[in-house]
Design a protein around this motif. Structure first.
Motif, short mmCIF file in Angstrom:
data_model
loop_
_atom_site.label_atom_id
_atom_site.label_comp_id
_atom_site.label_asym_id
_atom_site.label_seq_id
_atom_site.Cartn_x
_atom_site.Cartn_y
_atom_site.Cartn_z
N PHE A 1 0.38 -7.58 -12.23
CA PHE A 1 -0.10 -6.24 -12.56
C PHE A 1 -0.27 -6.09 -14.06
N THR A 2 -1.17 -5.21 -14.44
CA THR A 2 -1.28 -4.81 -15.83
C THR A 2 -0.39 -3.59 -15.98
N HIS B 1 -4.04 1.20 -12.34
CA HIS B 1 -4.68 1.21 -11.02
C HIS B 1 -6.08 0.58 -11.13
N SER B 2 -6.08 -0.75 -11.10
CA SER B 2 -7.35 -1.48 -11.19
C SER B 2 -8.05 -1.45 -9.84
N PRO B 3 -9.38 -1.64 -9.83
CA PRO B 3 -10.13 -1.57 -8.58
C PRO B 3 -9.69 -2.60 -7.53
N ASP B 4 -9.15 -3.74 -7.97
CA ASP B 4 -8.78 -4.79 -7.02
C ASP B 4 -7.29 -4.76 -6.65
N LEU B 5 -6.57 -3.70 -6.99
CA LEU B 5 -5.15 -3.59 -6.69
C LEU B 5 -4.94 -3.52 -5.18
N PRO B 6 -4.18 -4.44 -4.59
CA PRO B 6 -3.97 -4.45 -3.14
C PRO B 6 -2.91 -3.41 -2.72
N ILE B 7 -3.29 -2.16 -2.73
CA ILE B 7 -2.35 -1.05 -2.50
C ILE B 7 -1.62 -1.18 -1.18
N LYS B 8 -2.33 -1.43 -0.10
CA LYS B 8 -1.70 -1.50 1.22
C LYS B 8 -0.66 -2.62 1.26
#
Length: 115
Positions: free
Chosen positions: A18-19, A56-63
């Motif tokens: 993560f950033t 919260h980057s666009p490719d963050l695997p939230i699920k």
């Protein structure tokens, strides 16, 4: 001679890096002590955890992050300290903040170890 003690922090959950915006926190101890009388104390076990403010980057695997219940979290501090949290799961209600594009997140786990 100066010594670096703070700066960029790297955090990974099951290998996903993560950033962060620098707001990372890990406990130094797994117990809390409190004096009950001079020379006597009680001791409570503490839950191991890692807190972070991540981008919260666009490719963050939230699920994947929010549903996993046995993650390994690795936090690398700029001073050379590394904290590894095992058996980790997200607690609370992390939310994405639109004004700065970040998520405050906390993982609790079964064991936290400083390496």
């Amino acid at each position: 001679m100066g010594q670096k003690v703070a700066g960029t922090v790297y955090i990974k959950a099951d290998g996903i890096q993560f950033t962060t915006t620098g707001g990372v926190e890990c406990p130094l101890s797994d117990v809390k002590r409190e004096s009950v009388a001079p020379g006597f104390f009680k001791e409570e076990d503490l839950v191991a955890y890692a807190k972070a403010t991540i981008v919260h980057s666009p490719d963050l695997p939230i699920k994947q992050i929010t549903t996993a219940t046995d993650q390994t979290i690795t936090v690398e501090f700029k001073n050379g300290g590394v904290y590894v949290l095992s058996g980790a799961y997200v607690i609370g209600e992390p939310v994405s903040k639109g004004d700065d594009g970040t998520i405050d997140i906390q993982w609790d786990g079964t064991k936290g170890v400083w390496q």
